[in-house]
Write a protein that holds these residues in place. Sequence first.
Motif, mmCIF file in Angstrom:
data_model
loop_
_atom_site.group_PDB
_atom_site.id
_atom_site.type_symbol
_atom_site.label_atom_id
_atom_site.label_comp_id
_atom_site.label_asym_id
_atom_site.label_seq_id
_atom_site.Cartn_x
_atom_site.Cartn_y
_atom_site.Cartn_z
ATOM 1 N N ALA A 1 0.833 -1.203 0.000
ATOM 2 C CA ALA A 1 0.000 0.000 0.000
ATOM 3 C C ALA A 1 0.867 1.252 0.000
ATOM 4 O O ALA A 1 0.586 2.214 -0.728
ATOM 5 C CB ALA A 1 -0.939 -0.012 1.197
ATOM 6 N N GLY A 2 1.930 1.251 0.806
ATOM 7 C CA GLY A 2 2.813 2.412 0.851
ATOM 8 C C GLY A 2 3.530 2.642 -0.464
ATOM 9 O O GLY A 2 3.646 3.787 -0.929
ATOM 10 N N GLU A 3 4.013 1.566 -1.087
ATOM 11 C CA GLU A 3 4.698 1.708 -2.372
ATOM 12 C C GLU A 3 3.727 2.189 -3.450
ATOM 13 O O GLU A 3 4.061 3.056 -4.269
ATOM 14 C CB GLU A 3 5.329 0.380 -2.783
ATOM 15 N N ALA A 4 2.505 1.624 -3.461
ATOM 16 C CA ALA A 4 1.507 2.044 -4.444
ATOM 17 C C ALA A 4 1.170 3.520 -4.276
ATOM 18 O O ALA A 4 1.064 4.265 -5.263
ATOM 19 C CB ALA A 4 0.249 1.194 -4.305
ATOM 20 N N ALA A 5 1.019 3.979 -3.026
ATOM 21 C CA ALA A 5 0.702 5.382 -2.779
ATOM 22 C C ALA A 5 1.834 6.288 -3.257
ATOM 23 O O ALA A 5 1.593 7.331 -3.892
ATOM 24 C CB ALA A 5 0.433 5.604 -1.297
ATOM 25 N N GLY A 6 3.071 5.900 -2.977
ATOM 26 C CA GLY A 6 4.209 6.713 -3.405
ATOM 27 C C GLY A 6 4.318 6.803 -4.911
ATOM 28 O O GLY A 6 4.523 7.893 -5.470
ATOM 29 N N GLN A 7 4.197 5.667 -5.590
ATOM 30 C CA GLN A 7 4.286 5.661 -7.055
ATOM 31 C C GLN A 7 3.148 6.453 -7.680
ATOM 32 O O GLN A 7 3.340 7.172 -8.669
ATOM 33 C CB GLN A 7 4.269 4.213 -7.563
ATOM 34 N N LEU A 8 1.944 6.327 -7.110
ATOM 35 C CA LEU A 8 0.790 7.039 -7.670
ATOM 36 C C LEU A 8 0.947 8.540 -7.499
ATOM 37 O O LEU A 8 0.665 9.318 -8.427
ATOM 38 C CB LEU A 8 -0.494 6.551 -6.992
ATOM 39 N N ARG A 9 1.395 8.970 -6.332
ATOM 40 C CA ARG A 9 1.568 10.415 -6.106
ATOM 41 C C ARG A 9 2.624 10.992 -7.053
ATOM 42 O O ARG A 9 2.457 12.107 -7.569
ATOM 43 C CB ARG A 9 1.949 10.667 -4.648
ATOM 44 N N GLN A 10 3.679 10.234 -7.287
ATOM 45 C CA GLN A 10 4.710 10.703 -8.220
ATOM 46 C C GLN A 10 4.127 10.827 -9.631
ATOM 47 O O GLN A 10 4.356 11.828 -10.325
ATOM 48 C CB GLN A 10 5.892 9.729 -8.214
ATOM 49 N N TRP A 11 3.360 9.824 -10.053
ATOM 50 C CA TRP A 11 2.752 9.847 -11.398
ATOM 51 C C TRP A 11 1.749 10.988 -11.528
ATOM 52 O O TRP A 11 1.711 11.683 -12.555
ATOM 53 C CB TRP A 11 2.077 8.496 -11.655
ATOM 54 N N LEU A 12 0.943 11.205 -10.498
ATOM 55 C CA LEU A 12 -0.029 12.301 -10.538
ATOM 56 C C LEU A 12 0.680 13.648 -10.618
ATOM 57 O O LEU A 12 0.234 14.560 -11.334
ATOM 58 C CB LEU A 12 -0.914 12.260 -9.287
ATOM 59 N N GLY A 13 1.800 13.795 -9.885
ATOM 60 C CA GLY A 13 2.544 15.050 -9.930
ATOM 61 C C GLY A 13 3.128 15.325 -11.294
ATOM 62 O O GLY A 13 3.126 16.469 -11.776
ATOM 63 N N GLU A 14 3.636 14.284 -11.962
ATOM 64 C CA GLU A 14 4.231 14.468 -13.294
ATOM 65 C C GLU A 14 3.187 14.900 -14.321
ATOM 66 O O GLU A 14 3.499 15.637 -15.255
ATOM 67 C CB GLU A 14 4.893 13.161 -13.740
ATOM 68 N N ARG A 15 1.944 14.449 -14.147
ATOM 69 C CA ARG A 15 0.893 14.766 -15.127
ATOM 70 C C ARG A 15 -0.036 15.877 -14.655
ATOM 71 O O ARG A 15 -0.966 16.235 -15.361
ATOM 72 C CB ARG A 15 0.079 13.505 -15.434
ATOM 73 N N ALA A 16 0.197 16.372 -13.474
ATOM 74 C CA ALA A 16 -0.610 17.460 -12.918
ATOM 75 C C ALA A 16 -2.098 17.133 -12.949
ATOM 76 O O ALA A 16 -2.931 17.985 -13.266
ATOM 77 C CB ALA A 16 -0.332 18.772 -13.672
ATOM 78 N N LEU A 17 -2.437 15.870 -12.626
ATOM 79 C CA LEU A 17 -3.844 15.469 -12.581
ATOM 80 C C LEU A 17 -4.457 15.874 -11.239
ATOM 81 O O LEU A 17 -3.843 15.689 -10.187
ATOM 82 C CB LEU A 17 -3.977 13.953 -12.755
ATOM 83 N N ALA A 18 -5.666 16.399 -11.298
ATOM 84 C CA ALA A 18 -6.348 16.860 -10.079
ATOM 85 C C ALA A 18 -7.020 15.689 -9.387
ATOM 86 O O ALA A 18 -8.247 15.560 -9.350
ATOM 87 C CB ALA A 18 -7.352 17.944 -10.433
ATOM 88 N N VAL A 19 -6.206 14.803 -8.830
ATOM 89 C CA VAL A 19 -6.697 13.638 -8.099
ATOM 90 C C VAL A 19 -5.989 13.604 -6.749
ATOM 91 O O VAL A 19 -4.756 13.687 -6.689
ATOM 92 C CB VAL A 19 -6.430 12.329 -8.867
ATOM 93 N N ASP A 20 -6.756 13.500 -5.674
ATOM 94 C CA ASP A 20 -6.178 13.391 -4.336
ATOM 95 C C ASP A 20 -5.954 11.932 -3.991
ATOM 96 O O ASP A 20 -6.793 11.073 -4.284
ATOM 97 C CB ASP A 20 -7.104 14.018 -3.297
#
Length: 748
Positions: free
Chosen positions: A667-686
């Motif tokens: 869960a921690g790894e998935a959260a970290g990878q997802l936050r990094q991906w969201l930041g790179e694409r500037a997607l408005a997802v929390d």
Amino acid sequence: MSTTPPESPAPGVLGVAVPTPLRRLFDYRPCQPAPSRGWQPGLRVRVPLGKREVVGVVVECRDTSDFPLDQLKPVVAWLDSEPLPEDWLWLCRFTARYYQHSLGDTLHQAMPVLLRQGRPLEARIRERWQLTASGRDIDLARLGRARRQVELLELLRQHPRGVVSSVIGAQGFTRAQLRALADKGLIDCHEEPLTAAPAPSHGGLLAEPSLSLNREQATALAEMHEGLDRYHPCLLHGVTGSGKTEVYLQLIEAVVARNRQALVLVPEIGLTPQTLARFRRRFRVSVVALHSGLSDAERLDAWEAARAGRAPIVIGTRSALFTPLARPGAIIVDEEHDGSFKQQDSLRYHARDLAIARAHRHGIPIVLGSATPSLESLLQARAGNYRHLRLTRRPSHHAPARLELTDLRGRPRQGGMIPPTIDAIRQALAAGNQVLVFINRRGFAPTLACHACGWLAECDHCDARLTLHRQPPQLTCHHCERQRGLPDACPECGSADLRPLGTGTERSEETLAALFPEVPVHRIDRDSTRRKDALENTLAEIRRGEPCLLVGTQMIAKGHHLPHVALVVVVNADAGLYASDFRALEHSAQLLVQVAGRAGRAERPGRVLVQTLHPDDPHLRLLAESGYDALAETLLEERRLAALPPYRFMALLRLESPREADATALAGEAAGQLRQWLGERALAVDCLGPVPAPMERRQNRYHVQLMLSAAKRGPLHEACAWLTAWLERAPGARRARWALDVDPQTLS
């Protein structure tokens, strides 16, 4: 000179969806000979998968593959000469895409069991025997001493449309007698599907006349009629007992009269028999049911009859949403707010939401009916996306009973009830009425405790207490269903002073039976209705109208018409009001209003006593004094300020593992990878979490959750698609199970 169009060349590769969790197609080579109408999407095939053979569905026909063609395994056999319906395939593809689920597993779950096993998609056949012209005119005296043949002819003369073989056999007649009359040319036989649709007689479509509508019902029906030829979503918001079902019936009459089909979804299997009986009394056409209580053969018969168009009316629980319709005309979702429409495991779809998508695809009306609409539907109606139709009056002219809050604090209780409540029950029974005692907790007591040291009986496999049952005597976990015998003494201190804590349906039943020995007590919960037809038999006895006491869980709170109930007692209204889930108050309020709606449905006015330890709670007071609509407006505003559904869209990643560290690490790894991906694409997802689930340990597995939230569906689904693809490749995912729940209805 006419020419026939050239046949399209056979594809070199078939993309087949097979029942696995993998979100991709598997490539196979076509087998020989090909189906009579050629290879096309929608055909079921039997294919090798590992060391076994499975039934899959052809989704693509193409000439290329990412693998060398000579390395592809061939299809073992095709199972259908014609493809499964195109609209059914579209619905399954939409479902798999929206809920981020494997297409192969979606198709597998959307099919009846026998189709999954490779059974041909064809109707079972029965024989129907009828008189010939000679049989109608013959003088029965000419048959001499063939007494049984004479009696058989007399039976057939009473039924001009003929009699099926099973009924003839049940009357004691033999095949030899049938054959003897057939050889004489007096009767003949024809085969028909087991679920053949009876043709309306000269009397027309209706077997019994429609009821007269009041002004509100007539206005609602007229609005629905205006949208019969287009997508026309309506929220039929009617108080309990306001006649929503009669509006459904008259809408369906209009749909069937246009040679279209209607699909009716109900939340619980317990509601299906009474709905089915009412619809079959009203209509002369075939009405079929689809629910988990049917045998596999019965379910396939109904599914095939709907697909072929022989069943103009289809009624079922959430899985009936996947029933193909030859001529779709309308969809009705009764009690649209009910949580039972959401599948809570595997393919986590919501039948109401998919019904809306399906109605939009077909361009047909959809009616969402409820006395306590979901906040999602109310928001859509407020925005003008749904037509909001209100029914505020009951045919009995009694207003729905108001909730009377009764303070439990500091008062002695018997079976969970305080003396003023018991007195109210006594008065209602003395007046010849029935009383419903509602307690949404099975068993005798929520747990067993040691009065000496405070030990509590807890499940060894879940973070939950064991429920004490008396019938049979045992301790049961209602989360993992593990059972344990009752201890003779406390395992901690050895004391024999073990006492039940709290009240369940069994304890209330026992108390009421002791207080009112002359009055029958009927308990209705999952334990007492396990036997087939047990619920229907109990309800039939209740509807006779004699004074009695009903003790039940939410099984009895939904949709049942109990005209002789004048008093409803809610033993403990606090059980669901203060849960950690943000939807808890909405769901509890809906349940309270629904159970209150069982009172005063006929000529007798109703009364509802709600026992609570928090009579001053502002939400509970608002519900009691101003009703569900006022509370719903307040909850909508609170959700808007908190940025929660229905103002935002949500998905929940659920992870579980026997080892807490494995679930937490993934869960921690998935959260970290997802936050990094969201930041790179500037997607408005929390991305919130990960955090332990409200019940962290269940069935000896540890549960962790990660929440995704967005103001728009598009970015949320883009993030969900990326996350599922990452999890399918992540090495840590092999040590933990995971599932993505789009639009979750509960956080537990």
